[in-house]
Design a protein around this motif. Structure first.
Motif, PDB file in Angstrom:
ATOM      1  N   TRP A 255     -25.803  33.523 -66.820  1.00 41.56           N
ATOM      2  CA  TRP A 255     -25.487  32.140 -66.776  1.00 41.56           C
ATOM      3  C   TRP A 255     -24.386  32.106 -68.077  1.00 41.56           C
ATOM      4  O   TRP A 255     -23.530  31.157 -67.756  1.00 41.56           O
ATOM      5  N   ASP A 273     -22.002  21.960 -66.209  1.00 42.07           N
ATOM      6  CA  ASP A 273     -22.826  22.089 -64.909  1.00 42.07           C
ATOM      7  C   ASP A 273     -23.492  23.236 -64.829  1.00 42.07           C
ATOM      8  O   ASP A 273     -24.746  23.408 -64.328  1.00 42.07           O
ATOM      9  N   GLU A 277     -27.503  23.931 -64.753  1.00 42.11           N
ATOM     10  CA  GLU A 277     -28.103  24.460 -63.689  1.00 42.11           C
ATOM     11  C   GLU A 277     -29.002  25.822 -64.135  1.00 42.11           C
ATOM     12  O   GLU A 277     -30.229  25.858 -63.764  1.00 42.11           O
ATOM     13  N   THR A 281     -33.289  26.442 -63.780  1.00 37.82           N
ATOM     14  CA  THR A 281     -33.727  27.244 -62.867  1.00 37.82           C
ATOM     15  C   THR A 281     -34.315  28.517 -63.492  1.00 37.82           C
ATOM     16  O   THR A 281     -34.908  29.288 -62.850  1.00 37.82           O
TER      17      THR A 281
END
Length: 830
Positions: A255, A273, A277, A281
């Motif tokens: 990520w 963003d 996210e 998650t």
């Protein structure tokens, strides 16, 4: 250097004539030419070339001649500058070309030719010669050529190297990692990423460097994220997202790589963003920490840059409201991000295990005074948690939810929560029982006492089929909760506090009917009836209790029951009390019999007959455990002496000596002997000492022998004293040959060493220093030999010894034992 055959005969010297004659006779013999060449090896190069050229003219297909000739020509020019002496190099190249006319299948010739050309800076010619070699040689020889060809390609670089590697990969596709390294060194990042992506997607690929598929993935991600502007042929975001789905243990790093990709492209909003996210998650705290720290650092970096720009504008006097507003928004967003961190961590833990009750409680605590969010969190928790898989006490979450409404004054909603909770299929029955108890306690706090009793009454209503197994996990807890002793205990406490006697008795009776009572319930019920003057009813409860439980549980009930009964009636119902004691002792294990026998005997002493009490104590000495038997005999003797005199105790002493173990029998003999001594029965006391002597090793129990010694000094004569010494020696000799004595002696030696004793005294009177004896076993053997030679044989079993026993004169006169009394007179003169 080329030499014409017609012009080179001047090079033939007188010493060469034998070799010339031989080659004239045998022009096609290789050995003849080799001997001639060896003869010319120390002469000028031109002479050697002259001979080589003549030999190759006769033998043009000889690999050995060509190899030596070419090595000679190469060695001559290898130190020369290929540009300055280009002609010399061309002559050698021409020799190679001539050699390859017939030796084009020899890889060594091609390799030497190619390596020679690599030093001449003739890139195109070298490449073509390599290509000719690959065409001329069979496929099995190609790896030898490609090894040198790739070395040439790496040294040349550029487009040539790339094209050569592409050709090579058609032959050896597993060497793609070398090609990728070449592309990276040439800054061809797009093609390198493309090749690396193909490699990663090939499940059959085996890295020649031992890299795993995960390592290749990480290299690909690092490559495309570090050079985002150069990557044109790949879609970066789908690649990284597929890696996130594939490698779940490196989610945080991937990520961050995706976010850094957008940051380097200048798309900060997309990067934000991606960060959002990622933190929403991930499934582990480690991955969350990686993403959150990178996110916060990125925001700090942007804010620092914006603040520097604002400071520059302030110095220049430029007013830019939009830039100032953007800075304020970023500061507010960063502050909000830091405030959200505890909630985000809690989200991660709940994603790991949504049935974790403790984390839901922490979630509620994070909202503090935000009532709307608290209710929302509780409601979400109730919908999410599976009662059968809950980690922690799920019922406490329902209780806390109801208490939240209770503390807010919303009693109706609190009751609604409790009512819903009673229909939840909890993991354990006690969870539902605790919930019902909390429901009733809430009504008690609100002083709705009747409502609390109604709640407990509803909780204990049996189902249609009351014959259910409390431990049957296949049934719902609502069908089994009516047998929960925790629930009934609370119910009965509630009835005792605010109910009537009849209602409380009804609850207790219901517990007994369900056969779920424990000993504490029995005792509490009996005490409750006794407090309310229902004495006979309380005794009936005790009787029901002893019927329900066996020993050892019923022992405590019997103990309380008999104490209460005697305290109530004393000697008024003696026969009934005796029956109760007999019932209690009927199945009582020996371990628990002693207190009951003592209580039974005390009853007979206080309200019955003394002889009955003695009979009970006599039974006790036979029924109690071995641990308590000696103490019981002492108690029996004391009571018999007090009630019937000391002479009554002789039978008791004799039976005690028979049944007790040796150690306790010895103590009993000493007490019995002391009793006989006080009564003036000296001979009986002496016989008891003699009997007890068989249990007492002089080494380990010196106190017994000292007591007997003092007794003989006070009450004996010379004969009895000598007899005591004889018995002592006999017992000592007996123990010297037994394992028990040896182990005891070892123990005594260790204790002596610890206490600082430095010597041991054997039976013959000689002092032996402790340092001079290796161990206790040697002492035992030494004294056993002495006693065997000096002492008469003695019977192993000791019996009562009469005082008239005569001592053998020969044995008495033996001076081996200094404790013996030596007599010079005959037995008749004594």
């Amino acid at each position: 250097m080329e030499v014409d055959d017609n012009l080179g005969f001047y090079m033939i010297e007188e010493l060469d004539i034998p070799f010339e004659e031989e080659i004239l006779r045998n022009p096609y013999t290789l050995k003849s030419w080799l001997r001639y060449i060896d003869h010319k090896s120390e002469q000028q190069l031109s002479h050697q070339i002259f001979v080589y050229e003549r030999a190759l003219k006769e033998l043009p297909g000889s690999y050995k001649l060509w190899k030596e000739y070419l090595d000679l020509r190469r060695e001559h020019v290898q130190e020369l500058n290929p540009v300055k002496f280009e002609k010399e190099y061309l002559k050698v190249n021409n020799c190679f070309e001539r050699a390859l006319v017939l030796l084009h299948k020899m890889p060594r010739i091609w390799l030497d030719y190619c390596s020679f050309l690599m030093n001449q800076c003739r890139i195109t010619k070298t490449r073509r010669i390599f290509d000719r070699a690959l065409k001329a040689l069979p496929i099995t020889q190609h790896p030898r050529i490609w090894e040198l060809y790739l070395k040439f390609a790496r040294s040349v670089g550029g487009e040539t190297a790339i094209r050569l590697y592409r050709r090579y990969l058609k032959l050896e596709p597993d060497r793609v990692e070398e090609y990728i390294d070449l592309l990276l060194s040439l800054s061809r990042y797009d093609e390198a990423a493309k090749r690396l992506a193909q490699t990663v997607n090939n499940d059959r690929f085996q890295s020649m460097f031992g890299k795993s598929n995960y390592q290749l993935w990480m290299e690909l991600c690092d490559l495309i994220c570090e050079h985002p502007h150069e990557i044109k042929s790949l879609k970066v975001e789908p690649i990284i997202r597929s890696g996130i789905r594939r490698f779940t243990d490196q989610v945080g790093r991937l990520w961050n790589s995706l976010a850094n990709y957008w940051i380097k492209l200048g798309h900060f909003e997309k990067a934000r963003d991606v960060f959002e996210e990622g933190i929403s998650t991930v499934m582990t705290v480690r991955d969350f920490t990686q993403i959150f720290d990178t996110y916060a650092k990125a925001e700090e970096t942007v804010i620092e840059r914006k603040m520097e720009e604002a400071a520059e504008r302030a110095e220049e006097g430029i007013d830019d409201p939009n830039a100032d507003l953007e800075l304020d928004l970023r500061l507010m967003r960063f502050e909000q991000l830091m405030d959200r961190r505890p909630f985000l961590v809690n989200d991660v833990l709940l994603r790991q295990n949504p049935n974790n009750v403790h984390e839901w409680e922490k979630r509620v605590a994070l909202w503090k005074d935000n009532h709307t969010k608290v209710v929302e969190t509780y409601t979400k928790a109730m919908r999410t948690i599976d009662p059968k898989k809950a980690t922690g006490k799920f019922h406490e979450l329902w209780v806390n939810f109801a208490k939240f409404y209770e503390q807010g004054g919303d009693i109706e909603n609190a009751r609604t929560i409790f009512e819903k909770a009673t229909h939840v299929d909890f993991k354990h029955v006690n969870d539902l029982a605790a919930l019902w108890c909390e429901y009733a306690e809430m009504e008690l706090r609100l002083e709705n006492y009747n409502k609390a009793i109604d709640v407990m009454g509803r909780a204990t209503v049996p189902p249609r089929n009351p014959n259910v197994d409390f431990r049957d996990e296949s049934l719902p807890v609502q069908s089994r909760v009516f047998k929960s002793i925790k629930l009934w205990s609370f119910y009965v406490d509630l009835e005792e506090s605010i109910g009537t006697v009849e209602s409380t008795r009804a609850v207790y009776d219901r517990i007994l009917e369900l056969k779920i009572a424990n000993p504490q319930i029995i005792i509490n019920y009996a005490n409750f009836l006794e407090e309310n003057k229902y004495y006979e009813e309380s005794f009936k409860v005790y009787e029901r209790g002893v019927e329900l439980f066996n020993y050892p549980i019923s022992f405590e009930i019997w103990n309380v029951y008999l104490t209460k009964f005697i305290g109530r009636y004393g000697g008024l119902k003696l026969e009934r009390a005796r029956d109760l004691f007999e019932q209690a002792l009927e199945k009582c294990p020996p371990k628990y019999a002693k207190p009951l026998y003592l209580m039974y005997g005390k009853l007979e002493e206080d309200y019955g007959l003394a002889r009955h009490a003695m009979r009970i104590y006599d039974r006790a000495t036979r029924s109690v455990s071995d641990v308590d038997r000696s103490e019981m005999f002492n108690f029996y003797i004391a009571k018999a002496s007090a009630n019937f005199g000391v002479t009554y105790t002789r039978e008791i002493y004799e039976r005690a000596i028979e049944v007790l173990p040796d150690k306790e029998a010895k103590d009993m003999c000493l007490k019995y002997a002391e009793l006989e001594r006080k009564l003036g029965e000296i001979d009986r006391a002496r016989a008891l000492y003699a009997h007890a002597s068989q249990f007492c090793d002089p080494r380990t129990v010196p106190s017994f022998w000292q007591t007997w010694h003092d007794f003989e000094v006070k009450h004996g004569n010379e004969d009895t004293f000598k007899e005591m010494l004889r018995i002592k020696r006999s017992v000592q000799a007996q123990y010297n040959t037994e394992v028990n004595f040896i182990s005891a002696q070892i123990l005594a030696t260790r204790q002596a060493q610890q206490s600082g004793q430095v010597q041991s005294v054997p039976s013959n009177g000689t002092e032996i220093p402790a340092s001079g004896i290796s161990n206790a076993m040697q002492i035992a053997e030494h004294e056993a030999i002495q006693n065997k030679t000096n002492l008469p044989p003695v019977a192993k079993s000791m019996a009562f010894v009469p005082s008239s026993t005569q001592v053998n004169k020969e044995n008495v006169s033996n001076p081996s034992n200094p404790d013996e009394i030596t007599m010079d007179m005959d037995d008749d003169d004594l």
